[in-house]
Write a protein that holds these residues in place. Sequence first.
Motif, PDB file in Angstrom:
ATOM      1  N   SER A   7       9.926   9.453  -5.099  1.00 30.19           N
ATOM      2  CA  SER A   7      10.156   8.386  -4.138  1.00 30.19           C
ATOM      3  C   SER A   7       8.824   8.061  -3.472  1.00 30.19           C
ATOM      4  O   SER A   7       8.066   8.955  -3.117  1.00 30.19           O
ATOM      5  CB  SER A   7      11.178   8.876  -3.109  1.00 30.19           C
ATOM      6  N   LEU A   8       8.542   6.780  -3.329  1.00 30.71           N
ATOM      7  CA  LEU A   8       7.234   6.363  -2.838  1.00 30.71           C
ATOM      8  C   LEU A   8       7.416   5.528  -1.577  1.00 30.71           C
ATOM      9  O   LEU A   8       8.180   4.569  -1.566  1.00 30.71           O
ATOM     10  CB  LEU A   8       6.559   5.525  -3.921  1.00 30.71           C
ATOM     11  N   SER A   9       6.724   5.908  -0.505  1.00 33.21           N
ATOM     12  CA  SER A   9       6.770   5.082   0.710  1.00 33.21           C
ATOM     13  C   SER A   9       5.675   4.038   0.632  1.00 33.21           C
ATOM     14  O   SER A   9       4.551   4.332   0.235  1.00 33.21           O
ATOM     15  CB  SER A   9       6.520   5.941   1.952  1.00 33.21           C
ATOM     16  N   LEU A  10       6.024   2.813   1.018  1.00 33.78           N
ATOM     17  CA  LEU A  10       5.076   1.711   0.917  1.00 33.78           C
ATOM     18  C   LEU A  10       4.955   0.998   2.245  1.00 33.78           C
ATOM     19  O   LEU A  10       5.882   0.994   3.047  1.00 33.78           O
ATOM     20  CB  LEU A  10       5.555   0.711  -0.140  1.00 33.78           C
ATOM     21  N   LYS A  11       3.783   0.401   2.453  1.00 36.74           N
ATOM     22  CA  LYS A  11       3.576  -0.404   3.649  1.00 36.74           C
ATOM     23  C   LYS A  11       3.163  -1.801   3.222  1.00 36.74           C
ATOM     24  O   LYS A  11       2.347  -1.969   2.322  1.00 36.74           O
ATOM     25  CB  LYS A  11       2.445   0.198   4.480  1.00 36.74           C
ATOM     26  N   LYS A  71       0.854  -1.196   0.000  1.00 32.97           N
ATOM     27  CA  LYS A  71       0.000   0.000   0.000  1.00 32.97           C
ATOM     28  C   LYS A  71       0.883   1.237   0.000  1.00 32.97           C
ATOM     29  O   LYS A  71       1.903   1.286   0.697  1.00 32.97           O
ATOM     30  CB  LYS A  71      -0.874   0.019   1.271  1.00 32.97           C
ATOM     31  N   VAL A  72       0.476   2.219  -0.777  1.00 33.10           N
ATOM     32  CA  VAL A  72       1.216   3.472  -0.742  1.00 33.10           C
ATOM     33  C   VAL A  72       0.942   4.129   0.607  1.00 33.10           C
ATOM     34  O   VAL A  72      -0.197   4.208   1.060  1.00 33.10           O
ATOM     35  CB  VAL A  72       0.778   4.399  -1.889  1.00 33.10           C
ATOM     36  N   ASP A  73       2.009   4.545   1.271  1.00 32.52           N
ATOM     37  CA  ASP A  73       1.906   5.042   2.643  1.00 32.52           C
ATOM     38  C   ASP A  73       2.112   6.546   2.634  1.00 32.52           C
ATOM     39  O   ASP A  73       3.198   7.041   2.348  1.00 32.52           O
ATOM     40  CB  ASP A  73       2.980   4.339   3.480  1.00 32.52           C
ATOM     41  N   PHE A  74       1.020   7.281   2.934  1.00 32.00           N
ATOM     42  CA  PHE A  74       1.123   8.736   2.867  1.00 32.00           C
ATOM     43  C   PHE A  74       1.595   9.355   4.178  1.00 32.00           C
ATOM     44  O   PHE A  74       2.100  10.454   4.191  1.00 32.00           O
ATOM     45  CB  PHE A  74      -0.215   9.343   2.437  1.00 32.00           C
ATOM     46  N   GLU A  75       1.408   8.635   5.298  1.00 27.49           N
ATOM     47  CA  GLU A  75       1.797   9.214   6.593  1.00 27.49           C
ATOM     48  C   GLU A  75       3.279   9.041   6.892  1.00 27.49           C
ATOM     49  O   GLU A  75       3.909   9.866   7.498  1.00 27.49           O
ATOM     50  CB  GLU A  75       0.991   8.568   7.740  1.00 27.49           C
ATOM     51  N   GLY A  76       3.868   7.949   6.441  1.00 27.49           N
ATOM     52  CA  GLY A  76       5.271   7.664   6.751  1.00 27.49           C
ATOM     53  C   GLY A  76       5.416   7.111   8.148  1.00 27.49           C
ATOM     54  O   GLY A  76       4.428   6.943   8.877  1.00 27.49           O
ATOM     55  N   GLY A  77       6.649   6.791   8.516  1.00 25.00           N
ATOM     56  CA  GLY A  77       6.897   6.254   9.850  1.00 25.00           C
ATOM     57  C   GLY A  77       6.609   4.782   9.898  1.00 25.00           C
ATOM     58  O   GLY A  77       5.839   4.260   9.096  1.00 25.00           O
ATOM     59  N   SER A  78       7.203   4.073  10.852  1.00 29.06           N
ATOM     60  CA  SER A  78       7.021   2.631  10.902  1.00 29.06           C
ATOM     61  C   SER A  78       5.911   2.289  11.880  1.00 29.06           C
ATOM     62  O   SER A  78       5.530   3.074  12.724  1.00 29.06           O
ATOM     63  CB  SER A  78       8.322   1.958  11.325  1.00 29.06           C
ATOM     64  N   SER A  79       5.352   1.101  11.687  1.00 30.81           N
ATOM     65  CA  SER A  79       4.316   0.658  12.605  1.00 30.81           C
ATOM     66  C   SER A  79       4.535  -0.815  12.889  1.00 30.81           C
ATOM     67  O   SER A  79       5.307  -1.470  12.197  1.00 30.81           O
ATOM     68  CB  SER A  79       2.934   0.903  12.003  1.00 30.81           C
ATOM     69  N   ASP A  80       3.837  -1.317  13.905  1.00 27.31           N
ATOM     70  CA  ASP A  80       4.095  -2.683  14.336  1.00 27.31           C
ATOM     71  C   ASP A  80       3.541  -3.718  13.370  1.00 27.31           C
ATOM     72  O   ASP A  80       4.128  -4.779  13.190  1.00 27.31           O
ATOM     73  CB  ASP A  80       3.471  -2.918  15.720  1.00 27.31           C
ATOM     74  N   ASP A  81       2.374  -3.440  12.780  1.00 25.97           N
ATOM     75  CA  ASP A  81       1.751  -4.480  11.970  1.00 25.97           C
ATOM     76  C   ASP A  81       2.072  -4.361  10.490  1.00 25.97           C
ATOM     77  O   ASP A  81       1.561  -5.104   9.674  1.00 25.97           O
ATOM     78  CB  ASP A  81       0.234  -4.481  12.179  1.00 25.97           C
TER      79      ASP A  81
END
Lengths: 360, 280
Positions: A337-341, A281-291
Amino acid sequence: MAIITLDKVRKVYAGGVEAVKGVSIDIADGEFIVLVGPSGCGKSTLLRMVAGLEEISDGEIRIGERVVNRVEPADRDIAMVFQNYALYPHMSVYDNLAYGLRNRGTAKSEIDARVKEAARILEIGDFLDRKPRQLSGGQRQRVAMGRAIVRKPAAFLFDEPLSNLDAKLRVQMRIEIKRLQEALGTTSVYVTHDQLEAMTLAHRLVVLNHGRIEQIGTPLEVYEKPASTFVAGFIGSPAMNIIPVKSKEGRLHLESGEGLDAPDGFGAEKALLGVRPEDLKVDFEGGSSDDALSLSMKVIAVEPVGAESYVHGRMSGVADDVVVRVPAKAEYAAGVSLSLKAPRDRLHIFDAANGQRLNG
Amino acid sequence: MTRLRLLDHIILLVGVLFMVTPVVLAFITSTHDAVTIYRSGLQFTLGDNFLSTYRTVLTEAGGFTKQVDGFVMLKNSLILGLGFSIGKIVISMLAAYAIVYFRFPAASFCFWVIFSTLLLPLEVRILPSYEIVQSLGLVNTYTGLIVPLIASATGTFFFRQFFKSVPEELLEAARIDGAGAWKFFIDILVPLSKTMIAAIFIIMFVYGWNQYLWPTLITSDETFFTLVRGIKQILQVWIGAQIPDYNEAMALAVLAMLPPVIVVVIFQSWFIKGLVESDK
Ligand SMILES: Nc1ncnc2c1ncn2[C@@H]1O[C@H](COP(=O)(O)OP(=O)(O)OP(=O)(O)O)[C@@H](O)[C@H]1O
Ligand SMILES: [Mg+2]
């Protein structure tokens, strides 16, 4: 109706090519099995051995209770549908359907009844007097199917029966074959290299590679838990992204530094992380998460296919393009550059050495 | 474009005239009596002896022994032409079938042996062939006339190429449909070969019909004479002051041409029909 058992079946061709290397499959009565794999993996060879058109070098094939290794094709109680239909060009559609029954000495009235019945089911009643050359591709395909069903065999064998049809007709015939097989309940073995055809038709898939079985399972099982990187790459479109990771102290690390727990007991230095384009998924917020695992890539191109688009990008440490499935209207300029989750429970982990699946 | 068309037609017409004129002249001349022809050569207008000449040729026994008339020779020619062409087709189809569809030791070697006999036409092996036929006591029989001629490398080769182009799935489908080797041949291969058979039949019938050397050698009994030999025979009767019956020779030549022409016309349309609606 019959169960079909393949027991350590091998095929070595005269030139020494080992096309099938010890394949065992238990096919249940009424089951629809699809053999799928890339060109040259031995699908046709395996099917032709079941049909009796190819000698079995080693192992055993049983249809029902009977070992058929030395039984002539005509006596195996099977019917086959060929890719080029293999209709007898000089015979009418009626005679094409009736020929096998006549050779078996079936009574004339019985032949007539069965041919009419098959023609009704397949809606080819209007062409019974025509020659195959006077039919369209789709109609020929139906006649080929008709020739199989008039015999009321214990099993249907299909060798890429739809690959000579255009895309639209292929979808239509696919549905029809499925419906027909369900209605008749005849055990079927179907060969294709089209993974979509395989997924939609099969009760169970057999994924073949270089003459060996990579995985047997229902379409969803194979899709959700591919047994190897080969299966992961073959089933699903676009193919699963494979990202090399390094293993250190029970953790797997991406080049970016992101990490996840290694599967229990995994000791090797390298592993492969698999993630499907539809799970990224394209991640618009950024930052890491646990799941979810964070990734980033540089966009190269966007491929719109109508209902959705595929974004191709480069990720450091990954040789191939990484593909992300996005909604149709989304637009991304090349070079950004694209952040992804990637949800952690959707990740697949494979052994880098042999490509086998490591997580449950 | 139109000028080119015109030119095309002129060329074609010249070709047609070139081919047809001798035949027409032979026919016209055959309607005159022998004396006229002997005195003033080929004739260019129809004479009035058509009926009598052709009746003589067909029904009046000629030759030294006075046993053989035109009908007998026509019958002999037909037996030779048909036996020759049908025999060749049957033999070469069976040979090609064995070579293409059966795995037997040295199959391709066998094929090349058959093929190399192309280098040995009848004329080359005529003495040994005669010796064999003679020692089998087959001189002056239809068997002796036909059988030594029917082995055919050309036919085998053509049928082999054709059988190789038949999709293998057809054989497999037939096997699953319970057709054995013989049934597959009769039910599938022979009907599929229809156009090939027609083509080879045309060529072989004409070739067999026109055989001269072998029949001359193997049949001394005049009742076995073919039309082609009969023509020669008529021209050889220089006894005393008798002149050859040129009119009868011409008539016989015209008659000898008819059956091959009929065969070509009938089978050619068959052959072309087969080519046009080719099914694969
Ligand atoms: N008659 C033969 N002799 C020798 N090798 C053969 C023969 N037929 C097939 N092979 C080899 O066996 C292997 C498997 O062939 P097979 O036809 O089963 O492949 P396939 O999976 O059906 O491929 P495709 O999707 O292209 O039809 C290939 O490597 C092929 O080259
Ligand atoms: Mg194949």
